[in-house]
Motif scaffolding. Structure first.
Motif, mmCIF file in Angstrom:
data_model
loop_
_atom_site.group_PDB
_atom_site.id
_atom_site.type_symbol
_atom_site.label_atom_id
_atom_site.label_comp_id
_atom_site.label_asym_id
_atom_site.label_seq_id
_atom_site.Cartn_x
_atom_site.Cartn_y
_atom_site.Cartn_z
ATOM 1 N N PHE A 19 0.664 -1.127 -0.001
ATOM 2 C CA PHE A 19 0.018 0.019 0.095
ATOM 3 C C PHE A 19 0.777 1.275 -0.032
ATOM 4 C CE2 PHE A 19 -3.647 -2.443 0.523
ATOM 5 C CZ PHE A 19 -3.132 -3.730 1.361
ATOM 6 N N LEU A 20 1.206 1.756 -1.221
ATOM 7 C CA LEU A 20 2.108 2.884 -1.402
ATOM 8 C C LEU A 20 1.154 3.976 -1.847
ATOM 9 C CD1 LEU A 20 4.967 1.022 -3.435
ATOM 10 C CD2 LEU A 20 4.802 1.557 -0.849
ATOM 11 N N ASP A 21 2.117 5.187 -1.819
ATOM 12 C CA ASP A 21 1.399 6.577 -2.103
ATOM 13 C C ASP A 21 1.211 6.457 -3.636
ATOM 14 O OD1 ASP A 21 2.157 10.218 -1.707
ATOM 15 O OD2 ASP A 21 0.505 8.973 -2.603
ATOM 16 N N ALA B 169 4.818 7.143 -7.942
ATOM 17 C CA ALA B 169 5.189 6.236 -8.674
ATOM 18 C C ALA B 169 6.671 6.456 -9.137
ATOM 19 C CB ALA B 169 4.155 6.175 -9.895
ATOM 20 N N GLY B 170 7.496 5.574 -9.027
ATOM 21 C CA GLY B 170 8.980 5.468 -9.543
ATOM 22 C C GLY B 170 9.830 6.064 -8.595
ATOM 23 N N GLU B 171 9.404 6.107 -7.175
ATOM 24 C CA GLU B 171 10.419 6.557 -6.374
ATOM 25 C C GLU B 171 11.101 5.306 -5.602
ATOM 26 O OE1 GLU B 171 8.625 9.115 -3.423
ATOM 27 O OE2 GLU B 171 7.544 10.535 -4.854
ATOM 28 N N GLU B 172 12.234 5.783 -5.154
ATOM 29 C CA GLU B 172 13.059 4.971 -4.306
ATOM 30 C C GLU B 172 12.271 4.574 -2.857
ATOM 31 O OE1 GLU B 172 15.473 3.001 -5.055
ATOM 32 O OE2 GLU B 172 16.200 3.850 -6.846
ATOM 33 N N GLU B 173 12.133 3.516 -2.535
ATOM 34 C CA GLU B 173 11.647 3.204 -1.309
ATOM 35 C C GLU B 173 12.592 3.292 -0.153
ATOM 36 O OE1 GLU B 173 9.559 -0.533 -1.062
ATOM 37 O OE2 GLU B 173 8.757 -0.468 -3.074
ATOM 38 N N ALA B 174 12.359 3.650 0.925
ATOM 39 C CA ALA B 174 13.326 3.849 2.030
ATOM 40 C C ALA B 174 12.757 3.279 3.213
ATOM 41 C CB ALA B 174 13.656 5.520 2.401
ATOM 42 N N ASP B 175 13.749 2.479 4.177
ATOM 43 C CA ASP B 175 13.288 2.083 5.500
ATOM 44 C C ASP B 175 13.108 3.095 6.323
ATOM 45 O OD1 ASP B 175 15.721 2.698 5.940
ATOM 46 O OD2 ASP B 175 16.554 0.620 5.715
ATOM 47 N N GLU B 176 12.588 3.050 7.575
ATOM 48 C CA GLU B 176 12.465 3.870 8.571
ATOM 49 C C GLU B 176 13.854 4.466 9.061
ATOM 50 O OE1 GLU B 176 9.897 4.385 12.912
ATOM 51 O OE2 GLU B 176 9.970 2.494 11.737
ATOM 52 N N GLU B 177 14.748 3.835 9.246
ATOM 53 C CA GLU B 177 16.122 4.289 9.913
ATOM 54 C C GLU B 177 16.519 5.206 8.724
ATOM 55 O OE1 GLU B 177 18.438 1.014 10.750
ATOM 56 O OE2 GLU B 177 17.362 0.075 12.408
ATOM 57 N N GLU B 178 16.650 4.715 7.670
ATOM 58 C CA GLU B 178 17.150 5.785 6.662
ATOM 59 C C GLU B 178 16.332 6.954 6.583
ATOM 60 O OE1 GLU B 178 18.462 5.368 1.816
ATOM 61 O OE2 GLU B 178 17.109 3.916 2.688
ATOM 62 N N ILE B 179 14.958 7.215 6.680
ATOM 63 C CA ILE B 179 14.446 8.281 6.784
ATOM 64 C C ILE B 179 14.829 9.157 7.897
ATOM 65 C CG2 ILE B 179 12.053 9.487 6.869
ATOM 66 C CD1 ILE B 179 11.175 7.053 5.130
ATOM 67 N N GLY C 274 19.248 9.820 0.900
ATOM 68 C CA GLY C 274 19.919 9.912 -0.143
ATOM 69 C C GLY C 274 20.033 9.198 -1.453
ATOM 70 N N ARG C 275 19.417 8.259 -1.500
ATOM 71 C CA ARG C 275 19.082 7.407 -2.625
ATOM 72 C C ARG C 275 18.049 8.007 -3.494
ATOM 73 N NH1 ARG C 275 17.363 1.556 -1.454
ATOM 74 N NH2 ARG C 275 16.190 2.363 0.263
ATOM 75 N N GLN C 276 17.054 8.650 -2.814
ATOM 76 C CA GLN C 276 15.878 9.321 -3.415
ATOM 77 C C GLN C 276 16.514 10.519 -4.247
ATOM 78 O OE1 GLN C 276 13.064 9.665 -0.161
ATOM 79 N NE2 GLN C 276 12.103 7.794 -0.632
#
Length: 599
Positions: free
Chosen positions: A160-162, A166-176, A489-491
């Protein structure tokens, strides 16, 4: 025997399981219980909406529907339990326990209730004709879903994504959290105005790419197409066609014939570059990066080839136009061209690729200063577990390069591994010009020596510019911006289609704008800061083209006229006599080939 009415079957009482006593509502439920409809049988029973006490609510792990906000497997629907009828003591059953607190009951309970209340099936006409004593054929029972399908569906769990992400890099909670906790960037308020340098873009002109005919320099092919075109055409007297005249694979193949197919593709790419340069010059752009895909598979170990002599004349024409207009041309070999890799095949591929780019730039036959400015931008590449060992391998392989490659090679900081403070000393040691990329610097930098942003990096300008002046090459820098929604950083590696401002670079710098909108992003900057040349396109209407030879619209088919009276026919004849003899619209003046697509 008289037929029995179907209503008698429905009149018979059906035994239903006893319902349990009323369950009082919980005060600590997440939301109030639904109000029962007036006159309904369930109006006297109120369901518990606390998921810890009633497992059939929507947000419970065993619910038939899953919450749209569920993020873990336990919060989503379990397909194995939905389609298999295993007994679960933690979930109340309508048949066994008589509990029906919510309409979102288990699927097996609904099936059981339907079978208990359904009337017996009627005999078909075929069974009646077969005889009185013949029993009707039983209906085939539905087989439960195979466990393999359930596991397959379970493996592809819905995420369940926003929908706007679309096309964005996923990031985990620690990375955010780490990205949000970093200090804000410290940017300079210096603008390089009045602008005296050259703005450029990379490889593709979007306006010319969609002109008619299209103008671009990155036509490519597959190796399978090269092998297929080694065979002669089915009809050699006719031009090739995608379906009607293809290579005949039953006839003997010729390597030379396949090479001619690639060469024609390359020449079509090269011959479009002079028009791109003249288009750029008309609108004040004097800096462009040539596409590395101009010569497909030129550095391939098996299907590679030299550009001379077949492309020498076409490339010399490109250099002649660039020299006439005073344009700068550069190249940027791909990310797999790495001189610091521990693997020998990677090094061999990198050496061939650098030789190919150096030959392409040399065949332009540019004047001395423009020839020195025609550089090849390279990234150092991966770390391979040990940065010091990687730097040592780079020094060793760089020493083996031909002098023609060394004269053109420049290094750029990247957004993954290597920052300015790691590459600038290497460039000073080996006499390699250093390309500062502002976007990459804001992602990868040494936070013990510098802060994120454009302000602190200005202190290194003297050292950076000195790497260019020692070889008498005009300095260049790269500028781009991340997308607004990027956090980690990845995004932030993803380039925004356009840029909002100019970096605080020297005002006589050659600045490459690395944005997805290519020349339109350059135009945006020129409009914003009223840079030289903006008046050439500022009054143009967007999305309206008058530089294509479009075919005239087909005349509309006349409807079949109805029969007219004599008076109507006579009146029409008088009107036609009064009209001009030539009432057809004038054909537009054809546009010459040199002006097609030029705006």
């Amino acid at each position: 025997m008289p037929k029995r009415k179907s209503s008698t079957a429905l009149a018979q009482p059906t035994s239903l399981p006893d319902l349990p006593p009323q369950v009082p509502p919980d005060d600590d439920g997440p939301f109030p219980p639904k109000r029962a409809a007036r006159g309904s049988r369930s109006s006297g029973r109120k369901a518990s909406m606390n998921p810890e006490k009633n497992a059939n609510v929507m947000d419970a792990p065993e619910a038939f529907r899953a919450s749209p906000d569920a993020n873990t497997k336990d919060e989503r629907m379990d397909l194995d339990k939905m389609f298999t009828k295993e007994k679960d003591d933690s979930v109340p059953s309508l048949v066994e326990n008589g509990d029906s607190d919510t309409p979102l009951s288990e699927l097996s309970d609904i099936d059981a209730l339907a079978k208990a209340t359904a009337p017996p099936p009627k005999a078909s006409k075929a069974s009646k004709k077969g005889g009185k004593g013949e029993a009707p054929k039983p209906m085939p029972e539905e087989k439960p879903a195979a466990p393999a399908k359930a596991k397959k569906a379970d493996a592809k769990e819905p995420q369940f994504l926003d929908p706007e992400a679309a096309g964005e890099e996923e990031a985990d909670e620690e990375e955010i959290k780490a990205a949000l906790s970093r200090p804000p960037p410290v940017n300079s308020d210096v603008l390089p105005l009045p602008w005296k340098g050259r703005l450029g873009y990379a490889c593709l002109n979007t306006y010319l790419r969609f002109s008619n005919p299209p103008v671009f320099s990155s036509r490519t092919c597959r190796i399978a197409s090269i092998l297929e075109n080694r065979h002669p055409l089915s009809n050699p007297n006719e031009p090739p066609h995608a379906t009607k005249n293809r290579p005949d694979k039953e006839q003997p193949a010729s390597i030379r014939r396949g090479q001619e197919f690639v060469e024609q593709l390359c020449l079509a790419n090269v011959r479009d570059i002079p028009k791109m340069l003249r288009w750029n010059d008309r609108y004040g752009i004097k800096f462009m990066r040539l596409s590395s895909e101009m010569f497909p598979f030129a550095s391939h170990p098996e299907y590679g080839y030299k550009l001379a002599p077949f492309a020498s004349e076409a490339l010399a024409e490109v250099g002649k136009v660039a020299a006439e207009l005073g344009h700068r041309l550069t190249t940027h070999p791909g990310q797999y061209t790495q001189l610091g890799s521990p693997r020998k095949p990677v090094i061999d591929n990198a050496l061939r690729d650098l030789d190919y780019h150096a030959e392409m730039l040399s065949l332009l036959k540019l004047p001395p200063q423009q020839d020195r400015d025609a550089v090849m931008i390279l990234h150092l590449g991966g770390v391979f577990g040990d940065k010091e060992a990687t730097l040592a391998r780079f020094r060793e392989n760089y020493a083996k390069l031909p002098q023609g490659v060394k004269d053109r090679l420049v290094l750029e900081n990247d957004d993954v591994s290597w920052c300015v403070h790691e590459l600038l000393p290497l460039c000073e040691e080996l006499n390699i010009p250093f390309v500062l990329d502002y976007h990459h610097h804001n992602i990868i930098f040494d936070d013990t020596q510098i802060r994120e942003g454009t302000k602190d990096i200005m202190d290194l300008y003297p050292r950076i510019l000195a790497t260019w002046k020692r070889k008498n090459i005009t300095p260049k820098m790269h500028y781009s911006e991340p997308t607004p929604e990027a956090i980690t950083g990845r995004q932030r590696r993803k380039h925004n289609p356009r840029v909002a401002t100019l970096p605080p670079c020297p005002n006589d710098m050659d600045l490459m704008i690395e944005a997805k909108d290519k020349e339109q992003a350059v135009f945006e900057l020129m409009r914003t800061f009223k840079l030289p040349g903006f008046e050439t396109f500022n009054d143009m209407l967007p999305h309206i083209r008058k530089d294509d030879n479009k075919p005239l619209p087909k005349p509309k088919k006349k409807k079949t006229p109805k029969k007219k009276t004599k008076k109507q026919l006579e009146a029409e004849e008088e009107e036609e006599e009064n009209e001009d003899e030539d009432s057809s619209p004038d054909e537009p003046t054809p546009i010459s080939d040199s002006e097609v697509g030029m705006g």
